[in-house]
Design a protein around this motif. Structure first.
Motif, mmCIF file in Angstrom:
data_model
loop_
_atom_site.group_PDB
_atom_site.id
_atom_site.type_symbol
_atom_site.label_atom_id
_atom_site.label_comp_id
_atom_site.label_asym_id
_atom_site.label_seq_id
_atom_site.Cartn_x
_atom_site.Cartn_y
_atom_site.Cartn_z
ATOM 1 N N ILE A 106 87.436 -63.257 135.581
ATOM 2 C CA ILE A 106 87.099 -63.371 137.008
ATOM 3 C C ILE A 106 88.356 -63.303 137.856
ATOM 4 C CG2 ILE A 106 86.192 -64.924 138.791
ATOM 5 C CD1 ILE A 106 84.104 -65.871 136.789
ATOM 6 N N CYS A 107 89.384 -64.030 137.443
ATOM 7 C CA CYS A 107 90.640 -64.020 138.206
ATOM 8 C C CYS A 107 91.233 -62.616 138.292
ATOM 9 C CB CYS A 107 91.644 -64.985 137.580
ATOM 10 S SG CYS A 107 91.258 -66.731 137.802
ATOM 11 N N ASP A 134 81.181 -59.555 148.031
ATOM 12 C CA ASP A 134 82.340 -58.959 147.362
ATOM 13 C C ASP A 134 82.393 -59.366 145.883
ATOM 14 O OD1 ASP A 134 83.056 -57.855 149.785
ATOM 15 O OD2 ASP A 134 84.596 -59.361 150.236
ATOM 16 N N ILE A 135 82.080 -60.624 145.600
ATOM 17 C CA ILE A 135 82.094 -61.115 144.221
ATOM 18 C C ILE A 135 81.065 -60.367 143.381
ATOM 19 C CG2 ILE A 135 81.593 -63.118 142.746
ATOM 20 C CD1 ILE A 135 82.729 -64.860 145.084
ATOM 21 N N TYR A 136 79.864 -60.194 143.932
ATOM 22 C CA TYR A 136 78.818 -59.481 143.199
ATOM 23 C C TYR A 136 79.191 -58.017 142.979
ATOM 24 C CZ TYR A 136 75.354 -63.254 143.409
ATOM 25 O OH TYR A 136 74.660 -64.428 143.234
ATOM 26 N N GLU A 137 79.785 -57.404 143.994
ATOM 27 C CA GLU A 137 80.168 -55.995 143.864
ATOM 28 C C GLU A 137 81.255 -55.810 142.809
ATOM 29 O OE1 GLU A 137 81.245 -54.521 147.690
ATOM 30 O OE2 GLU A 137 79.219 -54.770 148.528
ATOM 31 N N ALA A 138 82.175 -56.764 142.731
ATOM 32 C CA ALA A 138 83.285 -56.651 141.790
ATOM 33 C C ALA A 138 82.884 -56.995 140.351
ATOM 34 C CB ALA A 138 84.440 -57.555 142.239
ATOM 35 N N LEU A 139 82.063 -58.034 140.190
ATOM 36 C CA LEU A 139 81.735 -58.530 138.854
ATOM 37 C C LEU A 139 80.353 -58.132 138.381
ATOM 38 C CD1 LEU A 139 83.363 -61.906 139.475
ATOM 39 C CD2 LEU A 139 83.372 -61.033 137.166
ATOM 40 N N GLY A 140 79.419 -58.029 139.333
ATOM 41 C CA GLY A 140 78.021 -57.843 138.965
ATOM 42 C C GLY A 140 77.363 -59.200 138.766
ATOM 43 N N GLU A 141 76.137 -59.339 139.254
ATOM 44 C CA GLU A 141 75.459 -60.636 139.181
ATOM 45 C C GLU A 141 75.260 -61.082 137.739
ATOM 46 O OE1 GLU A 141 71.431 -62.842 140.901
ATOM 47 O OE2 GLU A 141 71.804 -60.716 141.325
ATOM 48 N N PRO A 174 75.033 -68.516 140.599
ATOM 49 C CA PRO A 174 75.163 -67.372 141.507
ATOM 50 C C PRO A 174 76.321 -67.572 142.479
ATOM 51 C CG PRO A 174 73.432 -68.814 142.282
ATOM 52 C CD PRO A 174 73.910 -69.392 140.971
ATOM 53 N N ALA A 175 76.693 -66.522 143.181
ATOM 54 C CA ALA A 175 77.733 -66.620 144.210
ATOM 55 C C ALA A 175 77.090 -67.118 145.496
ATOM 56 C CB ALA A 175 78.386 -65.261 144.431
ATOM 57 N N LEU A 176 77.440 -68.349 145.879
ATOM 58 C CA LEU A 176 76.897 -68.959 147.089
ATOM 59 C C LEU A 176 78.027 -69.350 148.025
ATOM 60 C CD1 LEU A 176 74.216 -71.312 145.489
ATOM 61 C CD2 LEU A 176 73.867 -69.026 146.446
ATOM 62 N N GLU A 177 77.713 -69.371 149.319
ATOM 63 C CA GLU A 177 78.735 -69.660 150.337
ATOM 64 C C GLU A 177 79.427 -71.003 150.105
ATOM 65 O OE1 GLU A 177 75.947 -66.729 152.307
ATOM 66 O OE2 GLU A 177 75.731 -68.484 151.011
#
Length: 499
Positions: A194-195, A111-118, A128-131
């Motif tokens: 980001i927020c 979801d983070i990648y889809e919203a912001l882009g890597e 990167p976005a990691l669990e």
């Protein structure tokens, strides 16, 4: 003589060091607490257990202390990174803390990648976005526990909550905030962008401070319960990896650290934020003024060894269980292990991958398996070093700390696999010493952390690489790197069969 206390809030225990102005450890205490694992991939803790055990540890230190409590001028912290502690309007805990090694948030990372882009995420956070990071956990609670999320006034990280209970003041330092995925690490401020994009109220983010800043004093209530003086200053402290680096003297370019605890870390100092590792390794703010560090993580380093001991030598001491490792040749007689018992972080951000033994036959004995596990952990750490070196960093000397330093065979193995001189410090309490150093610096004992390090840190022993073993391990490392791709699809298919 004046003293400071360094508190290292780890995953399984809180460790407290009492150190004097000469950098001598006067006393140390450790108090354990449990991890809550309701299902596969979940890892939580009760924040109250951190507070209770920290207070108990402080009481023990003060009970044994021969000086005046006012001689303890400062306290500072090192803390496990990324854990989410949600607080309500009264700063009461809303739910158990979700820890760094919790991997339930794969969907939230997407979801983070889809919203912001890597690309944009990396530009702001350098990661990167990691669990394991805090932001995906926050989004998970927002999605799956909306009533709890609605009550949230702020969030902090584990050590920040304990510090709040000591001082009554809420803050987060830059080195820990860098691991939330919510901070612009170059600007040292929360990212409004980001927020806004992810629908998070920026007011949830606590005030930011430097790791060496004084944030308050011990409350009268905590002073009475522990024996501390209410005049004792409390210094913010830092993320465990930043504190481990400080406590190991990783305070200038070219200095590199290997830390083997529950997880494993390879960390190298950076004087600027302008390197581009394309998100392959972490890039965080250091606990030093205007410093940064790059870092690769093996998710289950010492944890892999602990797991294998539980299943193959539960009733033996570690020393007895590992006593024959030195009699096994480099390469464990053709046996290879990948330490993915909890997934992996660097260079494969993969929550589904799991560990493998490759090359087993009837000739292998338990000692071969033990050495293979140790080698596999070290190979995994070497993948991070390979990334650093591939980006032009010269690494000839590495300071090794953590549980991996308790076995000299493992230290020599690190020298041979890393092809670098390994330095063992006289004190193995890296993060705790780093926290104490931040306390000393924050109290004004030294004009710089480097000068503090010169007083607090000393070398015990060095290990040089064996050229013949370097050749063996170089060839085996190439095989090791093939295992991930060879087993990835199989592990993806096995996910549905796990408990």
């Amino acid at each position: 003589m004046k003293c400071v206390i360094g508190i290292d809030l780890g995953t399984s225990a809180v460790k407290l060091l009492l150190m004097n102005q000469k950098g001598k450890i006067i006393d140390e205490v450790s108090k354990s607490y449990p991890v809550i694992q309701e299902k596969a991939g979940y890892s939580e803790q009760d924040p109250q257990s951190w507070v209770e055990q920290t207070a108990a540890g402080l009481s023990d230190l003060l009970r044994n202390f021969k000086g005046n409590p006012e001689d303890i001028e400062g306290i500072s912290f090192s803390g496990q990174m990324h854990g989410l502690v949600l607080l309500d309007e009264n700063n009461e805990v809303l739910r158990p803390a979700i820890l760094w090694n919790d991997t339930r948030t794969t969907e939230e990372c997407r979801d983070i990648y889809e919203a912001l882009g890597e690309e944009r995420l990396l530009a702001i956070t350098k990661n990167p976005a990691l669990e394991g990071f805090t932001l995906p956990k926050l989004l998970w609670v927002k999605k799956h526990e909306p009533k709890i999320y609605e009550k949230a006034k702020t969030f902090v990280l584990p050590k920040d909550y304990v510090r709040y209970k000591l001082t009554g003041e809420l803050h987060m330092d830059y080195s820990d905030a860098a691991g939330t995925l919510l901070m612009d690490i170059s600007k040292k401020e929360w990212s409004k962008e980001i927020c806004d994009i992810l629908g998070i109220d920026e007011k949830l983010c606590p005030p930011l401070v430097a790791s060496y800043e004084k944030v308050g004093n011990v409350t009268s209530e905590m002073a009475i319960s522990t024996g501390l003086s209410a005049s004792t200053a409390v210094i913010a402290g830092g993320a465990d990896n930043a504190c481990g680096a400080i406590g190991s003297g990783i305070l200038e370019d070219g200095k590199t650290l290997c830390s083997i605890g529950t997880s494993g870390v390879v960390l190298s100092y950076e004087s600027s934020d302008d390197k581009d590792f394309q998100g392959r390794v972490h890039y965080f703010n250091h606990g030093t003024p205007d410093g940064y560090y790059t870092m690769g993580v093996t998710l289950a380093a010492g944890d892999s060894l602990s797991w294998f001991k539980e299943v193959s030598g539960k009733d033996e001491s570690f020393e007895e269980w590992m006593s024959d490792v030195g009699r096994v040749p480099a390469g464990s007689n053709g046996l290879l292990f990948t330490p993915y018992v909890s997934g992996e972080r660097t260079p494969h951000a993969d929550a589904a991958i799991r560990a493998s033994f490759i090359g087993m036959d009837r000739s292998h004995e338990r000692k071969d398996f033990i050495r293979a596990v140790m080698e596999g952990i070290t190979f995994s750490l070497n993948e991070s070093l390979a990334i650093f070196r591939g980006n032009g960093k010269e690494i000839n000397t590495i300071v090794s700390i953590g549980g991996g330093t308790k076995n000299e065979e493992w230290l020599q193995m690190q020298a041979d696999i890393f092809n670098a001189k390994i330095v063992k410090l006289a004190s193995e309490q890296g993060p705790g010493v780093g926290a104490a150093m931040l306390g000393a610096y924050g109290c004004g004992w030294f004009p710089s952390l480097k000068e503090c390090a010169a007083e607090f840190i000393s070398v015990e022993k060095e290990f040089l690489p064996d050229p013949e073993k370097v050749k063996v391990y170089k060839a085996l490392f190439e095989v090791y790197q093939d295992v991930y791709q060879a087993t990835k699809s199989m592990n993806d298919k096995l996910v549905k069969f796990r408990k």
